[in-house]
Design an enzyme around this catalytic site. Structure first.
Site, short mmCIF file in Angstrom:
data_model
loop_
_atom_site.label_atom_id
_atom_site.label_comp_id
_atom_site.label_asym_id
_atom_site.label_seq_id
_atom_site.Cartn_x
_atom_site.Cartn_y
_atom_site.Cartn_z
N CYS A 152 -4.88 2.50 -3.60
CA CYS A 152 -3.63 3.03 -3.02
C CYS A 152 -2.50 2.03 -3.19
CB CYS A 152 -3.79 3.39 -1.54
SG CYS A 152 -5.01 4.64 -1.24
N ASP A 203 3.30 -4.54 7.96
CA ASP A 203 2.09 -3.71 7.85
C ASP A 203 0.90 -4.65 7.99
OD1 ASP A 203 -0.11 -2.31 7.08
OD2 ASP A 203 0.65 -1.69 5.13
N HIS A 238 0.88 -1.18 0.00
CA HIS A 238 0.00 0.00 0.00
C HIS A 238 0.91 1.23 0.00
CE1 HIS A 238 -2.70 2.99 1.88
NE2 HIS A 238 -3.71 2.23 1.52
N LYS A 269 -10.29 -0.88 10.74
CA LYS A 269 -10.40 -2.05 9.86
C LYS A 269 -10.69 -3.31 10.66
CE LYS A 269 -7.29 -0.14 6.38
NZ LYS A 269 -8.01 0.26 5.18
N GLN A 303 -4.23 -5.09 6.77
CA GLN A 303 -5.22 -6.00 6.19
C GLN A 303 -5.09 -7.41 6.77
OE1 GLN A 303 -7.66 -5.10 4.20
NE2 GLN A 303 -6.97 -3.05 3.68
N1 PMP Z 1 -1.63 -0.69 4.61
C1 PMP Z 1 -2.56 -1.40 3.98
C2 PMP Z 1 -2.20 -2.74 3.42
C3 PMP Z 1 -3.86 -0.89 3.85
O1 PMP Z 1 -4.79 -1.59 3.21
C4 PMP Z 1 -4.16 0.38 4.41
C5 PMP Z 1 -5.55 0.97 4.30
N2 PMP Z 1 -6.18 0.81 3.07
C6 PMP Z 1 -3.15 1.07 5.07
C7 PMP Z 1 -1.90 0.51 5.17
C8 PMP Z 1 -3.38 2.41 5.68
O2 PMP Z 1 -4.36 2.33 6.68
P1 PMP Z 1 -5.01 3.67 7.26
O3 PMP Z 1 -5.52 4.44 6.09
O4 PMP Z 1 -6.08 3.16 8.17
O5 PMP Z 1 -3.93 4.39 7.99
#
Ligand code: PMP
Length: 405
Positions: free
Chosen positions: A363, A199, A122, A225, A202
């Site tokens: 993203c 990270d 991401h 999440k 997910q």
């Molecule tokens: N890493 C991953 C793999 C994600 O899917 C996301 C959120 N889509 C994030 C980081 C960032 O999370 P947040 O926007 O809640 O900070």
């Protein structure tokens, strides 16, 4: 596990209608819906005992501080960290990742050093490292993935070098659903004394994450999440690292003693919690983790596996639909495109049918570049979704194809 109708009644939003049709919510990868017990917990803080944490001698502050530290202990136990000092609250996964990229970078990165990320990250686990590389003259190395959406581990081993200072990888790809074999990332890195950041944005909500048995050095996730509130997240770090790293923000509560000559910092984890924290969010997150434990994490995992198998079979049977991300190990996220139909058109028509999916790059632009596409339609499911909803998605997609043929 409880009966599914009974579980769904915990989530008021799932009872909503969109354009007069029952809402089918398949955008859980972006954010999850909240059970009533979490909403009730948030209300209770404000109506029963709200006071700023770690600040007063009065009863309200004491009660809130106790609940906030109680939430930290719930997070510790949920991820099986060794000590609650290793659990830092942040505003979300993005903020946790930026905190480490900054702090670790300040302390350990110099010109010519290398940082390894993967092609399926991401943006939140790419851009902070790029910013660090620009600041320090370091170099970003990238683990590629194959067309099935699996990391090429042989290539990873070739990237590890005496210049590698840290490896930062996702637990689960938000765009492809791939579950990354973290042990195979962490073991070779550790054999060369290189720390690994995971990270978990997910990963935390699907299955069981045990940071001690994984032996990762840092782990980041967001509350929203995993059925908790927005604006709260977690940064886990091994004590040996967190005690070495400099704070990334200065302010109240992160200090021990302040004078114009010299300021000393607070102990862990408070050294990394500057200013008034989102303590209400943390308490709400604690309640969300209780809820997940009450449902049963193994039970959630099994139910989600059943949903993924059914959805994969149902969608694969549709002519002209291509699934992106066919890794052997996946969570219940399906990214797809329909022949000659733009992903936004698909998403917009599904929305009119009451079905919420995500469209675009998620993203994760490098993932789209890998396949030479602009984006995908993503259906990300979780335990409260049903077989009937997957059928509704299948029928909806067939309708979209029919409209364009
Ligand atoms: N890493 C991953 C793999 C994600 O899917 C996301 C959120 N889509 C994030 C980081 C960032 O999370 P947040 O926007 O809640 O900070």
């Amino acid at each position: 596990m409880r009966d599914i109708d009974n579980i769904r009644s915990d989530f008021p939003l799932l009872q909503q209608k969109v354009y007069g049709k029952p809402l089918v919510y398949f955008d859980n990868g972006a954010t999850t819906q909240k059970p009533l017990c979490v909403l009730e917990e948030l209300r209770k803080v404000y109506t029963d005992y709200n006071g700023n944490v770690h600040r007063g001698v009065h009863a309200m502050s004491d009660l809130t501080s106790e609940a906030y530290e109680g939430a930290r202990e719930k997070v510790r136990s949920f991820i099986n960290a060794g000590k609650s000092e290793e659990v830092v609250f942040t505003s979300g996964a993005t903020s946790s990742l930026n905190a480490i990229a900054f702090s670790f970078g300040e302390r350990y990165i110099s010109r010519g050093d290398e940082i390894i990320v993967s092609e399926m990250e991401h943006h939140a686990n790419i851009v902070p490292w790029q910013m660090l590389c620009l600041r320090k003259g370091a170099v970003l190395r990238v683990i590629p993935f194959n067309d099935a959406g699996e990391l090429e581990l042989d290539e990873y081993l070739k990237l590890l070098s005496p210049r590698t200072r840290i490896v930062a990888v996702t637990q689960v790809s938000n765009a492809l659903g791939t579950v990354v074999p973290l042990e195979e990332i962490i073991r070779p890195a550790h054999s060369m004394g290189i720390p690994v950041l995971v990270d978990g944005a997910q990963g935390i909500q699907h299955g069981i994450t045990d940071v001690r048995s994984l032996d990762c050095d840092f782990y980041a996730f967001s509350g929203h999440k995993i059925y908790g509130p927005t604006g709260i997240g977690v940064l886990y770090g091994k004590e040996k690292w967190l005690s070495e790293l400099p704070p990334y923000q200065g302010g109240g509560d992160m200090v021990d003693r302040v004078s114009f000559d010299r300021t000393t910092y607070n102990v862990l984890p408070f050294k990394f919690e500057a200013g008034t924290m989102n303590y209400v969010g943390a308490i709400g997150l604690g309640r969300a983790l209780d809820y997940v434990n009450e449902l049963g994490r193994e039970e959630i995992l099994q139910r989600e596996k059943t949903l993924l198998a059914y959805a994969t079979e149902r969608l694969s049977a549709i002519k002209g639909l291509r699934i992106y991300g066919q890794a052997a190990e996946k969570i219940c996220t399906i990214s797809f495109l329909l022949d000659n139909i733009h992903q936004y058109d698909t998403g917009m028509i599904l929305d009119k049918l009451g079905i919420a999916v995500r469209t675009g790059t998620h993203c994760a632009q490098p993932v789209m570049d890998h396949y030479g596409i602009q984006g995908t339609v993503r259906a990300s499911l979780c335990f409260y979704n049903t077989i009937e909803e997957i059928d509704a998605l299948g029928t909806g997609i067939e309708k979209v194809i029919g409209m364009f043929s």
